[in-house]
Design a protein around this motif. Structure first.
Motif, PDB file in Angstrom:
ATOM      1  N   ALA A  69       1.273  -1.083  -0.161  1.00  0.00           N
ATOM      2  CA  ALA A  69       0.048   0.589   0.409  1.00  0.00           C
ATOM      3  C   ALA A  69       1.183   1.555   0.011  1.00  0.00           C
ATOM      4  N   LYS A  70       0.281   2.448  -0.524  1.00  0.00           N
ATOM      5  CA  LYS A  70       1.297   3.665  -1.069  1.00  0.00           C
ATOM      6  C   LYS A  70       0.391   5.332   0.056  1.00  0.00           C
ATOM      7  N   ILE A  71      -0.339   4.797  -0.113  1.00  0.00           N
ATOM      8  CA  ILE A  71      -1.501   5.933   0.537  1.00  0.00           C
ATOM      9  C   ILE A  71      -1.721   5.211   1.896  1.00  0.00           C
ATOM     10  N   LEU A  72      -1.803   6.176   2.885  1.00  0.00           N
ATOM     11  CA  LEU A  72      -1.986   5.111   4.802  1.00  0.00           C
ATOM     12  C   LEU A  72      -3.038   6.975   4.807  1.00  0.00           C
ATOM     13  N   LEU A  73      -4.560   6.260   5.768  1.00  0.00           N
ATOM     14  CA  LEU A  73      -5.483   7.161   5.618  1.00  0.00           C
ATOM     15  C   LEU A  73      -5.612   6.662   7.341  1.00  0.00           C
ATOM     16  N   SER A  74      -6.120   7.564   7.999  1.00  0.00           N
ATOM     17  CA  SER A  74      -6.281   7.547   9.298  1.00  0.00           C
ATOM     18  C   SER A  74      -7.332   8.561  10.285  1.00  0.00           C
ATOM     19  N   GLY A  75      -7.097   9.308  11.489  1.00  0.00           N
ATOM     20  CA  GLY A  75      -8.353   9.975  11.855  1.00  0.00           C
ATOM     21  C   GLY A  75      -7.398  11.476  12.376  1.00  0.00           C
TER      22      GLY A  75
END
Ligand code: SF4
Lengths: 202, 473
Positions: A69-75
């Motif tokens: 994965a190249k994209i990190l999603l978070s809060g």
């Protein structure tokens, strides 16, 4: 120095839920005993990915379907805490090239931009939409478009925001300021000459 | 004075602005650069890769604090990685001509304690350091930024960095603190009110009669933790207290230059009627001894309150936050925080590792004993603090009470050296961060509080109200 123009990042994405994910969690201090940043990638989120006994906990970034994965999603408030560049370095060395979160802590945001990692803000609902889509199809291609300020995924898209100066720096290949800063040397010396405390001791 | 009233932030920013960069940011001159062993080696490496020099080695100062063992004085250190970092900094300072307050100089210590102690930290200056608690130096009316390693490289090579200006929030605290309430409680109280990201995008100007009456050490404690509320910069306008502290320090101006400097420094203070982007007012009498119960410094309560109950949370976010924190801290919702058993007591750090902190603790702990089963360590913030404590016999008072007296360093604040929590030990700590795993064990628990509250916890073996334990009133 010619730098890559970072207009968009495309690839698989992974969602790491939670607010206030601090830099100690991103890279625990004990892994900062190093004189280079090499090899930091494997220690990303180390203490969340392993139990105290060292058993993997099944953290999202360790799931086989999220490999590469190249994209990190978070809060919200991602990257709060210390100024350690080891945090964005670990994220970069682990293969991530963009972060989408509700918002970012100041120093972390600056450090990431300097490394050419776009950090873009999206609403919680929108992040949840992307997260739901990748949950259904982990190999879905997600595109973080820094130029158009949107994230596209499987025919859908969400709006994102980013500070103008950072966006400008990324899309024009000026995200690492060192070249421009070096060019300003004559003006630097001029400004310094007006400040008595900068004079070398007599 | 200019016609348009300006804040200190604005004046210092303008005096140090070199030019506008293509992306709209400012190239800002950094007058003082402080470096330490953890965030500088990679920056020097980048400098070598690019074939660059340090532009102003005489404005660059180094010390060693984070990894340095506090119970081991002879090199090579047992930890080869720690030794390697030490050697690297020594080599870099020698090669690039940077002043290094190494252990042999007797001036080594936590970077944020060394700068002020040496008189390097001065009003109206810009300071950068690869450490988020650089905001500490703002206590002197400096604009001090925590930066990442690439920016350390930028400052080394160009003495500048690229930055956008910050907004300014004035935080006014007025009145007298109640007995047993300290500067640490003031900042924990502020962060509790603003939350951990309420300060994002702001520089904090701390003001009001409480700050006017504070010593430099108290001002430093507050400025130090600005970053825990999300503010990158925090400062107090320079005044007579500032000048008195600086007078006669090794790097302070001398003779005629001193008078000129004081005049300049005074002119940097915020003008009456200047614009603030936000103002917050707090009554000193509302502040109680404050302790944290959770996993970020904003999760604090006064010593007489009960641990928050997720069932009473006002939003889903808050509920999730409380649940996560209580699960990690292993604390019961709704119970009093007072009486929570502790295993370790830590006195030290760049927040509370100064002479006044140890003096205050010694005053109360004299003749008392650390509770059985509690591991207590006291770590002076610098060699100079250590020496002064030893001269005053403070080390003996603490040792007699059962505290282990250590050599200067960051120690258990972030546990990059051998001082660590074990398992899920709970530590009453005078440091600044209670993040998960912060003190060296991935299940270790931290309760932040003032040094005197740490002393009270140490002697009772539980989180306690120092005012009761030491009969303060
Ligand atoms: S004492 Fe703690 S917060 Fe301060 S510089 Fe050292 S590690 Fe950082």
């Amino acid at each position: 120095m010619a730098l890559e123009k970072i207009t968009q990042v495309a690839g698989k994405a992974v969602f790491v839920p939670g607010n206030d994910i601090d830099t100690d969690r991103i890279i625990p201090a004990r892994f900062m005993k190093c004189v280079t940043f090499d090899g930091l990638g494997e220690f990303l989120f180390f203490d969340v990915r392993h139990t105290p006994e060292g058993v993997p906990t099944g953290h999202p970034i360790d799931k086989p379907e999220h490999k590469g994965a190249k994209i990190l999603l978070s809060g919200a408030n991602f990257g709060c805490g210390s100024s350690r560049e080891h945090a964005p370095q670990a994220i970069h060395k682990a293969g991530f090239r963009a972060i989408v979160a509700e918002n970012f802590a100041e120093i972390f945001f600056g450090n990431s931009t300097t490394l050419g990692i776009p950090c873009v803000n999206a609403s919680r609902e929108d992040i949840a939409k992307v997260a739901a889509a990748i949950e259904k199809n982990p190999s879905l291609e997600v595109v973080v478009d820094v130029e158009k300020l949107e994230v596209r995924f499987g025919g859908e898209s969400i709006k994102v925001t980013q500070r103008d100066s950072a966006r400008d720096a990324l899309v024009n290949g000026r995200w690492d300021a060192i070249g421009e800063l070096l060019d300003g040397k004559p003006q630097v010396l001029e400004t310094a000459a007006k400040l008595p405390y900068l004079a070398p001791a007599a | 004075m200019s016609a348009q009233p300006k804040s200190l932030f604005q004046k210092v920013w303008e005096a140090h602005s070199v030019r506008k960069l293509a992306n709209g940011q400012t190239q800002l001159l950094i007058g003082t650069h402080l470096i330490h062993e953890v965030t500088s080696p990679q920056a020097f490496g980048m400098l070598r890769d690019l074939g660059l020099k340090v532009l102003m080695p005489h404005r660059t100062f180094a010390t060693v604090d984070h990894i340095v063992p506090t119970n081991e004085l002879v090199e090579p250190y047992k930890d080869p990685l720690a030794q390697a970092m030490m050697d690297e900094l020594r080599k870099n300072c020698a090669q690039f001509g940077v002043t290094f307050f190494d252990r042999a100089t007797g001036k080594q210590g936590i970077v944020h304690i060394v700068g002020p102690e040496q008189g390097i930290t001065q009003p109206g200056t810009t300071i950068a350091c690869g450490d988020s608690h650089t905001s500490t130096h703002g206590a002197f009316g400096a604009i001090a930024f925590g930066i990442g390693t690439s920016q350390v490289r930028d400052v080394l090579a160009t003495q500048t960095m690229a930055l956008a200006p910050l907004k300014v929030r004035r935080i006014e605290v007025n009145g007298k603190l109640r007995p047993g309430v300290y500067a640490k409680d003031v900042i924990l109280h502020i962060i509790r009110l603003t939350g951990v990201n309420g300060g994002t995008g702001y520089a904090y100007e701390y003001a009001g009669s409480t700050f006017d009456g504070f010593t430099m050490e108290e001002r430093m404690t507050v400025c130090n933790m600005s970053i825990e509320g999300g503010a990158r910069v925090g400062y107090v306008n320079p005044d007579e207290t500032t000048f008195a502290y600086l007078k006669g320090r090794p790097y302070s101006p001398k003779g005629a230059a001193w008078d000129e400097a004081v005049a300049r420094w005074k002119a940097y203070a915020s003008d009456p009627g200047c614009h603030y982007d936000d103002v917050m007012k707090i009554d000193a009498a509302d502040i109680a001894p404050t302790v944290t119960w959770g996993i970020n410094p904003g999760q604090g309560i006064s010593i007489n309150e009960t641990i928050p109950d997720p069932a009473k949370a006002t939003s889903a976010d808050e509920k999730a936050g409380i649940e996560e924190a209580l699960a990690y801290m292993k604390l019961p919702a709704g119970a009093p925080i007072k009486g929570t058993k502790i295993n370790v007591a830590f006195l030290g750090s760049c927040t509370n590792g100064r002479l006044s902190d140890f003096r205050e603790v010694a005053k109360f702990i004299k003749g008392k004993k650390v509770a059985p089963g509690v591991r207590a360590i006291a770590v002076p913030g610098s060699q100079i603090v250590a020496l002064q404590c030893e001269k005053e016999g403070i080390d003996k008072v603490l040792a007699e009470a059962g505290f282990e007296w250590r050599a200067a360093g960051c120690s258990m604040c972030l546990a990059m050296n051998p001082d660590k929590l074990i398992g899920d030990e709970l530590c009453a700590s005078s440091s600044n961060r209670n993040f998960k795993g912060r003190q060296g064990s991935i299940t270790g628990r931290t309760v932040l509080m003032s040094p005197v509250m740490v002393a009270a916890a140490a002697v009772t073996g539980q989180v306690a109200d120092a005012r009761e334990v030491f009969s303060v009133n």
